[in-house]
Design a protein around this motif. Structure first.
Motif, short mmCIF file in Angstrom:
data_model
loop_
_atom_site.label_atom_id
_atom_site.label_comp_id
_atom_site.label_asym_id
_atom_site.label_seq_id
_atom_site.Cartn_x
_atom_site.Cartn_y
_atom_site.Cartn_z
N ALA A 132 0.98 -1.09 -0.17
CA ALA A 132 0.25 0.22 -0.12
C ALA A 132 0.69 1.11 -0.05
N PHE A 133 1.95 1.34 0.93
CA PHE A 133 3.17 2.36 0.56
C PHE A 133 3.59 2.77 -1.07
N VAL A 134 4.17 1.43 -1.02
CA VAL A 134 4.49 2.02 -2.26
C VAL A 134 3.15 1.98 -3.52
N ARG A 135 2.24 2.12 -3.57
CA ARG A 135 1.06 2.18 -4.51
C ARG A 135 0.75 4.06 -4.65
N ARG A 136 0.60 4.11 -3.26
CA ARG A 136 0.51 5.86 -2.58
C ARG A 136 1.63 6.75 -3.60
N ILE A 137 2.70 6.42 -3.04
CA ILE A 137 3.76 7.30 -3.67
C ILE A 137 3.23 6.96 -5.10
N LYS A 138 3.42 6.18 -5.92
CA LYS A 138 2.95 5.89 -6.67
C LYS A 138 1.73 6.17 -7.71
N GLU A 139 0.75 6.00 -6.97
CA GLU A 139 -0.33 7.38 -7.34
C GLU A 139 0.03 8.93 -7.60
#
Length: 149
Positions: A132-139
């Motif tokens: 979720a951490f990487v996904r939020r940064i990506k978004e």
């Protein structure tokens, strides 16, 4: 491509994520490398000179500890250049050292005062929160595309 301030500023993971999504990471890795490779610097691992504390006065008052002013002599120019920021809260020391609590507070205050887009995320505690951490940064980074050409 946006110039994205990363904090902790020594985080190679954040720096890599920002670069992978087409932005310029603003961290201290390069400036610290220059400092430790500079001939004549007599006090590694401190790498702070009296000039650093003076330069840091632009971002921190004279009453704050010299260590904060020294850190701000590195972080301040990056904050001035930033068009966005990613701040990781409660990061593990292995993720990237942030210095001290007073520096953390000052950096967060200055970046928020600047009015640029800021993503604040908690350091992940397990695999699911890591994803979720990487996904939020990506978004967040994808939302910056085309806004800072």
């Amino acid at each position: 491509m946006a110039k994205v301030f990363i904090y902790p500023a020594t985080s190679l993971i954040l720096s890599d994520l920002v670069a992978r999504f087409g932005h310029k990471p603003l961290g201290t890795a390069l400036s610290i490398r220059e400092r430790i490779q500079t001939a004549g610097l007599d006090s590694p691992p401190l790498q702070m000179t009296p000039e650093d504390a003076k330069r840091g006065l632009r971002w921190a008052a004279v009453e704050v500890p010299s260590g904060v002013r020294g850190r701000m002599s590195l972080f301040g120019p990056l904050i001035d250049e930033a068009e966005a920021a990613v701040i990781v809260k409660h990061a593990d020391y292995a993720f990237g050292c942030m210095g001290c609590a007073r520096t953390d507070e000052l950096v967060e205050f200055l970046i928020k005062q600047k009015g640029v887009p800021v993503l604040e995320v908690d350091y992940p505690s397990d695999e699911d929160t890591g994803i979720a951490f990487v996904r939020r940064i990506k978004e967040f980074l994808q939302s910056l595309e085309g806004t800072h050409e």
